[in-house]
Scaffold this motif. Structure first.
Motif, mmCIF file in Angstrom:
data_model
loop_
_atom_site.group_PDB
_atom_site.id
_atom_site.type_symbol
_atom_site.label_atom_id
_atom_site.label_comp_id
_atom_site.label_asym_id
_atom_site.label_seq_id
_atom_site.Cartn_x
_atom_site.Cartn_y
_atom_site.Cartn_z
ATOM 1 N N THR A 76 0.870 -1.181 0.000
ATOM 2 C CA THR A 76 0.000 0.000 0.000
ATOM 3 C C THR A 76 0.905 1.229 0.000
ATOM 4 O O THR A 76 1.848 1.301 0.791
ATOM 5 N N ARG A 77 0.621 2.159 -0.867
ATOM 6 C CA ARG A 77 1.463 3.353 -0.920
ATOM 7 C C ARG A 77 1.317 4.169 0.366
ATOM 8 O O ARG A 77 0.293 4.093 1.053
ATOM 9 N N ILE A 78 2.340 4.946 0.649
ATOM 10 C CA ILE A 78 2.335 5.851 1.795
ATOM 11 C C ILE A 78 2.395 7.268 1.243
ATOM 12 O O ILE A 78 3.241 7.581 0.399
ATOM 13 N N VAL A 79 1.483 8.115 1.708
ATOM 14 C CA VAL A 79 1.419 9.505 1.246
ATOM 15 C C VAL A 79 1.780 10.409 2.425
ATOM 16 O O VAL A 79 1.223 10.264 3.515
ATOM 17 N N ALA A 89 3.030 17.884 9.376
ATOM 18 C CA ALA A 89 3.019 16.891 8.307
ATOM 19 C C ALA A 89 2.007 15.808 8.665
ATOM 20 O O ALA A 89 1.731 15.560 9.836
ATOM 21 N N LEU A 90 1.468 15.192 7.634
ATOM 22 C CA LEU A 90 0.477 14.134 7.792
ATOM 23 C C LEU A 90 0.987 12.906 7.055
ATOM 24 O O LEU A 90 1.437 13.013 5.910
ATOM 25 N N VAL A 91 0.911 11.739 7.690
ATOM 26 C CA VAL A 91 1.305 10.478 7.071
ATOM 27 C C VAL A 91 0.062 9.616 6.952
ATOM 28 O O VAL A 91 -0.651 9.418 7.942
ATOM 29 N N THR A 92 -0.194 9.111 5.733
ATOM 30 C CA THR A 92 -1.364 8.268 5.526
ATOM 31 C C THR A 92 -0.992 7.040 4.694
ATOM 32 O O THR A 92 -0.036 7.073 3.923
ATOM 33 N N ALA A 93 -1.768 5.990 4.864
ATOM 34 C CA ALA A 93 -1.668 4.823 3.990
ATOM 35 C C ALA A 93 -2.662 5.031 2.867
ATOM 36 O O ALA A 93 -3.818 5.399 3.100
ATOM 37 N N ASP A 94 -2.228 4.857 1.650
ATOM 38 C CA ASP A 94 -3.006 4.985 0.427
ATOM 39 C C ASP A 94 -3.306 6.435 0.075
ATOM 40 O O ASP A 94 -2.818 6.937 -0.911
ATOM 41 N N GLU A 104 -5.267 2.525 12.304
ATOM 42 C CA GLU A 104 -6.298 1.749 11.614
ATOM 43 C C GLU A 104 -5.700 1.039 10.392
ATOM 44 O O GLU A 104 -5.999 -0.139 10.140
ATOM 45 N N ALA A 105 -4.856 1.730 9.643
ATOM 46 C CA ALA A 105 -4.217 1.113 8.475
ATOM 47 C C ALA A 105 -3.349 -0.066 8.892
ATOM 48 O O ALA A 105 -3.343 -1.107 8.226
ATOM 49 N N ALA A 107 -3.788 -1.900 11.653
ATOM 50 C CA ALA A 107 -4.703 -2.944 12.133
ATOM 51 C C ALA A 107 -5.321 -3.711 10.973
ATOM 52 O O ALA A 107 -5.595 -4.913 11.102
ATOM 53 N N GLU A 108 -5.517 -3.046 9.848
ATOM 54 C CA GLU A 108 -6.104 -3.700 8.679
ATOM 55 C C GLU A 108 -5.049 -4.332 7.774
ATOM 56 O O GLU A 108 -5.356 -4.812 6.685
ATOM 57 N N GLY A 109 -3.777 -4.304 8.212
ATOM 58 C CA GLY A 109 -2.712 -4.935 7.443
ATOM 59 C C GLY A 109 -2.273 -4.171 6.217
ATOM 60 O O GLY A 109 -1.665 -4.740 5.304
ATOM 61 N N GLU A 110 -2.554 -2.875 6.183
ATOM 62 C CA GLU A 110 -2.220 -2.054 5.021
ATOM 63 C C GLU A 110 -0.997 -1.164 5.229
ATOM 64 O O GLU A 110 -0.567 -0.487 4.296
ATOM 65 N N LEU A 111 -0.447 -1.151 6.443
ATOM 66 C CA LEU A 111 0.709 -0.301 6.738
ATOM 67 C C LEU A 111 1.631 -1.037 7.695
ATOM 68 O O LEU A 111 1.217 -1.428 8.791
ATOM 69 N N ASP A 112 2.857 -1.238 7.267
ATOM 70 C CA ASP A 112 3.864 -1.920 8.076
ATOM 71 C C ASP A 112 4.493 -0.956 9.081
ATOM 72 O O ASP A 112 4.813 0.188 8.733
ATOM 73 N N ALA A 113 4.672 -1.439 10.304
ATOM 74 C CA ALA A 113 5.256 -0.599 11.357
ATOM 75 C C ALA A 113 6.668 -0.133 10.994
ATOM 76 O O ALA A 113 7.040 1.011 11.282
ATOM 77 N N GLY A 114 7.450 -0.970 10.350
ATOM 78 C CA GLY A 114 8.802 -0.585 9.941
ATOM 79 C C GLY A 114 8.799 0.501 8.883
ATOM 80 O O GLY A 114 9.614 1.433 8.935
#
Length: 163
Positions: A76-79, A89-94, A104-105, A107-114
């Motif tokens: 999933t891309r990171i924006v 700054a704002l960090v979001t998944a997708d 939430e991202a 928890a849903e498996g769309e964003l890796d902690a690393g």
């Protein structure tokens, strides 16, 4: 990471109704240089080209850089969105709004902690302050008047939205 009250204090300090789109003393060149360093850092950290948009017109958002989905663990891309108001700054998944925050991202498996840690560290090293999307989506309570597209205005609209 700063606490929510500290972040709200920061947002209120940056909020000047006389300067809605960008702050007093805004230095476009310095903002561009810092943003360029952020893009280069993310490209190094993720070993890929990270497309970026910058100097957004009629917006309090300066720009966005995207870590492509192919370069992330979860696909999933990171924006990363950067405000014209200095450090926020704002960090979001997708995309902004795709998830209600990075937790939430994850928890849903769309964003890796690393992957998130790499982005957060790059932002911290360049003196950006990550403001969680959950906080930015709360009701705006500051003095600046700006057009509300639908419903209640939010802190996101104030520091990252179009005017």
């Amino acid at each position: 990471m700063s606490s929510e009250p500290d972040l709200l204090t920061l947002l209120r300090e940056l909020d000047d109704p006389q300067w809605a789109e960008r702050p007093r003393g805004y230095d476009r060149s310095a903002t561009a240089a810092l943003f360029g360093r952020l893009v280069a850092r993310l490209e190094d950290d993720f070993t890929t080209r990270c497309p970026a948009e910058q100097d957004t017109q009629d917006s309090s958002e300066y720009g966005r850089v995207v870590v492509p989905a192919e370069a992330t663990v979860c696909g999933t891309r990171i924006v990363v969105c950067v405000s014209k108001f200095g450090s926020p700054a704002l960090v979001t998944a997708d995309n902004p709004g795709a998830f209600l925050g990075t937790a939430e991202a994850q928890a849903e498996g769309e964003l890796d902690a690393g992957d998130l840690a790499k982005v957060d560290q790059a932002l911290a090293d360049l003196a950006y302050i990550v403001v969680p999307e959950e906080l930015l989506e709360t009701d705006y309570t500051g003095p600046t008047q700006f057009p509300v597209i639908s419903g209640q205005s939010t802190w996101w609209q104030r520091f990252f939205g179009h005017f």
